[in-house]
Scaffold this motif. Structure first.
Motif, short mmCIF file in Angstrom:
data_model
loop_
_atom_site.label_atom_id
_atom_site.label_comp_id
_atom_site.label_asym_id
_atom_site.label_seq_id
_atom_site.Cartn_x
_atom_site.Cartn_y
_atom_site.Cartn_z
N SER A 212 -1.29 12.42 5.45
CA SER A 212 -2.73 12.07 5.28
C SER A 212 -2.79 10.26 5.07
O SER A 212 -3.50 9.68 5.52
CB SER A 212 -3.50 12.54 4.20
N ILE A 213 -1.68 10.04 4.14
CA ILE A 213 -1.55 8.55 3.74
C ILE A 213 -1.30 7.77 4.94
O ILE A 213 -1.87 6.86 5.47
CB ILE A 213 -0.88 8.29 2.37
N GLN A 214 0.01 8.33 5.62
CA GLN A 214 0.27 7.64 6.49
C GLN A 214 -0.59 7.41 7.78
O GLN A 214 -0.65 6.33 8.37
CB GLN A 214 1.56 8.35 7.21
N TYR A 215 -1.36 8.67 8.02
CA TYR A 215 -2.25 8.83 9.18
C TYR A 215 -3.29 7.63 8.99
O TYR A 215 -3.58 7.08 9.93
CB TYR A 215 -2.69 10.12 9.16
N THR A 216 -3.71 7.34 7.68
CA THR A 216 -4.76 6.51 7.62
C THR A 216 -4.22 4.94 7.88
O THR A 216 -5.05 4.02 8.48
CB THR A 216 -5.17 6.66 6.11
N ILE A 217 -3.15 4.90 7.23
CA ILE A 217 -2.50 3.34 7.25
C ILE A 217 -2.28 3.08 8.74
O ILE A 217 -2.66 1.78 9.25
CB ILE A 217 -1.13 3.09 6.49
N ALA B 109 0.86 -0.97 -0.05
CA ALA B 109 0.20 0.14 0.05
C ALA B 109 0.98 1.36 -0.17
O ALA B 109 0.60 2.27 -0.59
CB ALA B 109 -0.94 0.04 1.17
N TYR B 110 1.85 1.24 0.89
CA TYR B 110 2.96 2.31 0.69
C TYR B 110 3.59 2.39 -0.55
O TYR B 110 3.69 3.53 -1.26
CB TYR B 110 4.14 2.18 1.75
N ASP B 111 3.92 1.30 -0.92
CA ASP B 111 4.73 1.47 -2.40
C ASP B 111 3.86 1.83 -3.63
O ASP B 111 4.33 2.76 -4.40
CB ASP B 111 5.37 0.08 -2.74
N LYS B 112 2.76 1.41 -3.47
CA LYS B 112 1.94 1.60 -4.60
C LYS B 112 1.47 3.19 -4.63
O LYS B 112 1.13 4.00 -5.44
CB LYS B 112 0.50 0.79 -4.72
N SER B 113 0.84 3.70 -3.34
CA SER B 113 0.95 4.95 -3.17
C SER B 113 1.93 5.71 -3.57
O SER B 113 1.81 6.82 -4.17
CB SER B 113 0.60 5.26 -1.69
N ALA B 114 3.10 5.62 -3.22
CA ALA B 114 4.30 6.29 -3.70
C ALA B 114 4.45 6.30 -5.41
O ALA B 114 4.88 7.45 -5.75
CB ALA B 114 5.63 5.68 -2.93
N LYS B 115 4.01 5.19 -5.68
CA LYS B 115 4.15 5.13 -7.34
C LYS B 115 3.24 6.01 -7.81
O LYS B 115 3.56 6.89 -8.87
CB LYS B 115 3.93 3.66 -7.70
N ILE B 116 2.19 6.30 -7.48
CA ILE B 116 1.19 7.20 -7.84
C ILE B 116 1.75 8.63 -7.68
O ILE B 116 1.32 9.41 -8.48
CB ILE B 116 -0.40 7.25 -6.99
N LEU B 117 2.40 8.81 -6.65
CA LEU B 117 2.85 10.16 -6.34
C LEU B 117 4.14 10.34 -7.04
O LEU B 117 4.84 11.54 -7.03
CB LEU B 117 3.24 10.23 -4.92
N GLY B 118 4.84 9.50 -7.76
CA GLY B 118 5.81 9.44 -8.82
C GLY B 118 6.95 9.38 -7.98
O GLY B 118 8.00 9.75 -8.38
N LEU B 119 6.96 8.87 -6.89
CA LEU B 119 8.40 8.46 -6.15
C LEU B 119 8.85 7.27 -6.40
O LEU B 119 8.26 6.36 -6.68
CB LEU B 119 7.86 8.42 -4.38
N PRO B 120 10.22 7.08 -6.19
CA PRO B 120 10.68 5.78 -6.61
C PRO B 120 10.48 4.43 -5.65
O PRO B 120 10.09 4.83 -4.51
CB PRO B 120 12.41 6.15 -6.71
N TYR B 121 10.44 3.05 -6.04
CA TYR B 121 10.61 2.02 -5.33
C TYR B 121 11.81 1.79 -4.43
O TYR B 121 12.81 1.92 -4.89
CB TYR B 121 10.06 0.89 -6.35
N PRO B 122 11.69 1.19 -3.25
CA PRO B 122 10.56 1.17 -2.58
C PRO B 122 9.98 2.54 -1.85
O PRO B 122 10.82 3.26 -1.32
CB PRO B 122 10.75 0.16 -1.32
N LEU C 121 -7.89 1.55 -0.39
CA LEU C 121 -7.06 2.85 0.01
C LEU C 121 -6.36 3.41 -1.13
O LEU C 121 -6.12 4.44 -1.89
CB LEU C 121 -6.36 2.40 0.91
N LYS C 122 -5.54 2.27 -1.84
CA LYS C 122 -4.77 2.54 -2.87
C LYS C 122 -5.48 3.21 -4.20
O LYS C 122 -5.27 4.40 -4.73
CB LYS C 122 -4.26 1.18 -3.47
N THR C 123 -6.85 2.77 -4.45
CA THR C 123 -7.70 3.25 -5.46
C THR C 123 -8.34 4.57 -5.01
O THR C 123 -8.25 5.40 -6.00
CB THR C 123 -8.82 2.23 -5.43
N SER C 124 -8.44 4.73 -3.84
CA SER C 124 -9.20 6.17 -3.59
C SER C 124 -7.86 7.20 -3.80
O SER C 124 -8.33 8.12 -3.91
CB SER C 124 -9.87 5.77 -1.98
#
Ligand code: KG4
Ligand code: ZN
Length: 340
Positions: free
Chosen positions: A247-252, A171-184, A218-221
């Motif tokens: 906000s992502i971190q708070y939710t997770i 969930a962290y890595d996929k959210s990061a990808k949506i934000l254009g951040l590198p893996y992991p 969560l990833k979809t939203s």
């Protein structure tokens, strides 16, 4: 067996880290991890590339582990290896290597369940870490797993909650990808989250029965939210990165802590041991510290090198099984799906 030191060589190759460790009884003399960089450009682990990299890494990694421990292979008491769960091609490399070496050295072979190893990593002897007392609750949170386990003793464990879809690290890595951040992306979201407002953008929490988790919604939203906002303002991510990550971190963290609180209520056990790469997260650490004060929990977090995938945790299970003479024979095979 009394007064005799037991030396275990342990091999871990279930995902994208090739690792070898030497333990003397419960103490790790070495714990070498070769992290495969090749997956970074793909935004996730590519199974075929992982197994090829394991093949290249395994011999040098084992040599380094023996050299650092200052142990000759002829001094070894047994070979422990990860049988599963994990990627089949990756597991096959470690399994074949361990079987051959145990045959060549004529010493016992010990198969280890990777999830049991994450939990028992708390028992690796380490001056800075207190050891949990039985029974305790273990939460394993990583790129591959999200589980809450009731641990009665070294070998009696029951999974009481797990993710029905993505793992929390995913969930962290996929959210990061949506934000254009590198893996992991997990560590980066954590870093930016600490500078932002956790209540800036509320994301819905999934409604999952009992102690199970779900992270795919969560990833979809997050994806729809980012698409909507960037359509209005193409610089939305850059201008709000810290707040989005917070906000992502708070939710997770809320999702994880809600289930932990439920598990404590259900079992009456207030000893919580966490493990897996996401245990490095500042949010979960802070939430557990708060729960120690507010709810009287005792939290156990292993050293980071024993949280992420590593062979020392395989070695501690190897040692504990060695003491019970629980050995495998040469017919043992890798098991991609291996339930605790
Ligand atoms: O245990 P691990 O090294 O490998 C397995 O997946 O088994 O865990 C890696 C995961 C990745 O998803 C990574 O993004 C996540 O742990 N991770 C973090 C943090 N550090 C690593 N996630 C959130 N916050 C962190 N500080
Ligand atoms: Zn793992």
């Amino acid at each position: 067996m009394e007064n005799k030191n037991i030396y275990i060589l342990a091999i871990e190759s279930s995902c994208d880290d090739t690792s070898a460790a030497v333990l003397c009884n419960k103490k790790a003399l070495s714990n070498i991890v070769a992290t495969q960089k090749i997956h970074e450009e793909y935004g996730g682990v590519v199974p075929e590339l992982a197994s090829r990299a394991h093949q290249q890494n395994i011999v040098p990694v084992v040599h380094q582990a023996l050299a650092k421990a200052n142990i000759d292979k002829n001094q070894l008491s047994a070979i422990a290896f990860t049988r599963g769960p994990g990627l089949m091609g990756s597991l096959l490399v470690g399994t074949s290597f361990a079987k051959s070496l145990s045959l060549g050295l004529n010493i016992p072979l010990i198969e280890v369940n990777h999830m049991q190893a994450h939990i028992l990593s708390h028992f690796i002897e380490d001056d800075t870490h207190k050891t949990p007392k039985f029974p305790f609750l273990a939460m394993t949170i990583s790129g591959g797993h999200t589980q809450v386990v009731l641990v009665e003793n070294y070998f009696k464990m029951e999974v009481i909650g797990e993710s029905l879809d993505d793992a929390v690290g995913e969930a962290y890595d996929k959210s990061a990808k949506i934000l254009g951040l590198p893996y992991p992306g997990g560590p980066l979201i954590d870093k930016y989250a600490q500078l932002g407002n956790p209540k800036a953008f509320p994301f819905p929490k999934p409604k999952v029965e009992g102690l199970n988790f779900s992270f795919s919604g969560l990833k979809t939203s997050i994806l729809y939210f980012i698409q909507k906002e960037t359509a209005k303002n193409p610089n939305f991510i850059a201008e709000n990165l810290n707040d989005i990550c917070a906000s992502i971190q708070y939710t997770i963290i809320n999702i994880l802590m809600d289930k932990l609180k439920k598990a404590v209520k259900q079992t009456g056990i207030k000893q919580i041991a966490i493990g897996g790469g996401v245990s490095a997260n500042s949010g979960i650490r802070k939430a557990l510290e708060e729960a120690e004060i507010k709810h009287g929990w005792t939290a156990y977090i292993p050293k980071f090198e024993f949280c992420t995938d590593n062979a020392a945790m395989i070695g501690i299970v190897g040692y504990l099984k060695y003491m019970e003479t629980e050995f495998s024979d040469q017919s043992v095979t890798a098991k991609a799906r291996y339930i605790l």
